[in-house]
Design an enzyme around this catalytic site. Structure first.
Site, PDB file in Angstrom:
ATOM      1  CB  ALA A  83      26.946  59.893 -17.500  1.00  0.00           C
ATOM      2  N   GLY A 126      30.552  59.002 -21.369  1.00  0.00           N
ATOM      3  CA  GLY A 126      29.987  60.252 -21.903  1.00  0.00           C
ATOM      4  C   GLY A 126      31.065  61.260 -22.278  1.00  0.00           C
ATOM      5  CD  GLU A 129      28.246  58.089 -25.132  1.00  0.00           C
ATOM      6  OE1 GLU A 129      28.212  58.324 -23.907  1.00  0.00           O
ATOM      7  OE2 GLU A 129      27.352  57.457 -25.716  1.00  0.00           O
ATOM      8  CD  GLU A 149      29.401  54.151 -21.711  1.00  0.00           C
ATOM      9  OE1 GLU A 149      30.230  53.361 -22.230  1.00  0.00           O
ATOM     10  OE2 GLU A 149      29.332  55.357 -22.025  1.00  0.00           O
TER      11      GLU A 149
HETATM   12  N1  COA Z   1      30.918  59.923 -12.158  1.00  0.00           N
HETATM   13  C1  COA Z   1      31.003  60.386 -10.898  1.00  0.00           C
HETATM   14  N2  COA Z   1      32.175  60.523 -10.244  1.00  0.00           N
HETATM   15  C2  COA Z   1      33.290  60.154 -10.896  1.00  0.00           C
HETATM   16  C3  COA Z   1      33.260  59.662 -12.207  1.00  0.00           C
HETATM   17  C4  COA Z   1      32.001  59.536 -12.840  1.00  0.00           C
HETATM   18  N3  COA Z   1      31.874  59.102 -14.108  1.00  0.00           N
HETATM   19  N4  COA Z   1      34.529  59.374 -12.589  1.00  0.00           N
HETATM   20  C5  COA Z   1      35.309  59.690 -11.541  1.00  0.00           C
HETATM   21  N5  COA Z   1      34.572  60.163 -10.519  1.00  0.00           N
HETATM   22  C6  COA Z   1      35.039  60.636  -9.216  1.00  0.00           C
HETATM   23  C7  COA Z   1      35.509  59.465  -8.348  1.00  0.00           C
HETATM   24  O1  COA Z   1      34.389  58.881  -7.682  1.00  0.00           O
HETATM   25  C8  COA Z   1      36.452  60.148  -7.385  1.00  0.00           C
HETATM   26  O2  COA Z   1      35.706  60.804  -6.364  1.00  0.00           O
HETATM   27  P1  COA Z   1      36.307  60.879  -4.848  1.00  0.00           P
HETATM   28  O3  COA Z   1      37.587  61.659  -4.964  1.00  0.00           O
HETATM   29  O4  COA Z   1      35.244  61.572  -4.097  1.00  0.00           O
HETATM   30  O5  COA Z   1      36.552  59.463  -4.430  1.00  0.00           O
HETATM   31  C9  COA Z   1      37.093  61.235  -8.254  1.00  0.00           C
HETATM   32  O6  COA Z   1      36.218  61.413  -9.360  1.00  0.00           O
HETATM   33  C10 COA Z   1      38.463  60.855  -8.773  1.00  0.00           C
HETATM   34  O7  COA Z   1      38.373  59.606  -9.426  1.00  0.00           O
HETATM   35  P2  COA Z   1      39.149  58.288  -8.934  1.00  0.00           P
HETATM   36  O8  COA Z   1      38.312  57.116  -9.332  1.00  0.00           O
HETATM   37  O9  COA Z   1      39.522  58.410  -7.496  1.00  0.00           O
HETATM   38  O10 COA Z   1      40.463  58.380  -9.808  1.00  0.00           O
HETATM   39  P3  COA Z   1      41.370  57.153 -10.262  1.00  0.00           P
HETATM   40  O11 COA Z   1      42.634  57.750 -10.778  1.00  0.00           O
HETATM   41  O12 COA Z   1      41.470  56.128  -9.204  1.00  0.00           O
HETATM   42  O13 COA Z   1      40.547  56.477 -11.491  1.00  0.00           O
HETATM   43  C11 COA Z   1      39.158  56.514 -13.475  1.00  0.00           C
HETATM   44  C12 COA Z   1      40.242  57.241 -12.638  1.00  0.00           C
HETATM   45  C13 COA Z   1      38.771  57.442 -14.635  1.00  0.00           C
HETATM   46  C14 COA Z   1      39.754  55.221 -14.037  1.00  0.00           C
HETATM   47  C15 COA Z   1      37.930  56.201 -12.584  1.00  0.00           C
HETATM   48  O14 COA Z   1      37.544  57.400 -11.926  1.00  0.00           O
HETATM   49  C16 COA Z   1      36.736  55.673 -13.334  1.00  0.00           C
HETATM   50  O15 COA Z   1      36.732  54.516 -13.739  1.00  0.00           O
HETATM   51  N6  COA Z   1      35.679  56.520 -13.509  1.00  0.00           N
HETATM   52  C17 COA Z   1      34.435  56.103 -14.075  1.00  0.00           C
HETATM   53  C18 COA Z   1      34.510  55.969 -15.590  1.00  0.00           C
HETATM   54  C19 COA Z   1      33.206  55.442 -16.148  1.00  0.00           C
HETATM   55  O16 COA Z   1      32.798  54.330 -15.906  1.00  0.00           O
HETATM   56  N7  COA Z   1      32.544  56.305 -16.951  1.00  0.00           N
HETATM   57  C20 COA Z   1      31.322  55.933 -17.626  1.00  0.00           C
HETATM   58  C21 COA Z   1      30.144  56.448 -16.905  1.00  0.00           C
HETATM   59  S1  COA Z   1      28.643  55.967 -17.693  1.00  0.00           S
END
Ligand code: COA
Length: 275
Positions: A83, A126, A129, A149
């Protein structure tokens, strides 16, 4: 679909009744790792309504767009990284409840047509999911799954505690949800979270091949099969067996069952009518 957060591509495949296609829905926010914001949910819900009412759509594939490798800051590959966390900031239960009561995870889950998640990269929260809302999951070797989450002080809210547990079992679901740790594609295959894993370059070809094979069956019978299998998740075994029997027996009144049986006996390919 004004914002094109979900691109819909149609691939015509040889089907009978003639004129069938596979629809590929591509989540299109690669710079946000295809995070599922409210607008994306809305477009997914619209795509579900359209596909459901269009007889030519036989199989639906859901996937994520990849960022342009030539970008100044190319992003990692993603199906969907969950999400959109930026939409959670400052929200109370009354703010989020209406959205979670009308979300794309349930809409995709409730499609009567077969669905395949094509995962190449991160499928988190999500995103996992959404893959779980599909009937079949096919992933690249570069994929990672997870329900992180817990790290936000939350739990899965798109059906993860239920559908993940159904698919991989109680213990593994607990471990994934309580640790929030990622599961690579090889492990996802071992635990039954995905049906198959391919090199990234082969994934689309393999998905289209499977979708085409399903699209060649009677679309009516495919829906009945999906409904019968789905009932196994909701019904106790004895009732589920009765539900299956009733679906099976009713198929004997369809044209497609006569066509299928006669085609087998006369060693011909069945020409389904879809009824
Ligand atoms: N919601 C909003 N933005 C998100 C996102 C999410 N779930 N997942 C990634 N992004 C955004 C990041 O903020 C980043 O934005 P920016 O370029 O403006 O800084 C961009 O996508 C790229 O992600 P980034 O975190 O820089 O890549 P990474 O290779 O360092 O890490 C992940 C990749 C997937 C490990 C990391 O993005 C992450 O942990 N995302 C969240 C996952 C999560 O908790 N999902 C459950 C949500 S309920």
């Amino acid at each position: 679909m004004t914002e094109d957060l979900v691109n819909v591509e149609r691939i015509d495949v040889s089907t009978n009744p003639a004129g069938g296609c596979i629809e590929i829905w591509t989540l299109n926010r690669p710079n946000r790792l295809n995070a599922l914001n409210r607008a994306t949910h809305k477009e997914l819900i619209q795509a579900c309504d359209k596909a459901e009412s269009d007889d030519s759509v036989r199989v639906i594939v859901i996937t994520g767009a990849q960022s342009d490798p030539g970008d100044e800051r190319p992003k990692p590959k993603a199906f969907a990284a969950g999400a959109d966390i930026s939409e959670f900031s400052g929200q109370g239960s009354d703010d989020v409840r209406p959205f979670f009561e009308n979300n794309a995870w349930e809409k995709v889950w409730n499609l009567t047509k077969p669905t395949i998640a094509m995962i190449d990269g991160y499928a988190l929260g999500g995103g996992t999911e959404l893959a779980l809302s599909c009937d079949i999951r096919m992933a690249s070797e570069d994929s990672n799954f997870g329900q992180p989450e817990i790290n936000l002080g939350l739990i899965p809210g798109g059906g993860g505690t239920q559908r993940l547990t159904n698919l991989v079992g109680y213990g593994i679901s607990m471990e994934m949800i309580l640790t929030g740790e990622m599961v690579p594609a090889t492990r996802a295959l071992e635990i039954g979270l995905v049906n198959s894993v391919y090199p990234s370059t082969k994934l689309r070809e393999e998905v289209i091949s499977l979708a085409s094979r399903i699209a060649q069956k009677s679309p009516y019978t495919v829906k009945v099969a999906k409904r019968a299998i789905r009932s196994s998740l909701d019904l106790p075994l004895t009732q589920g067996i009765l539900a299956e029997r009733s679906e099976f027996v009713a198929l004997f009144d369809t044209e497609d069952s006569s066509i299928g049986v006669e085609a087998f006996l006369s060693k011909k390919k069945p020409k389904w009518k879809g009824r």
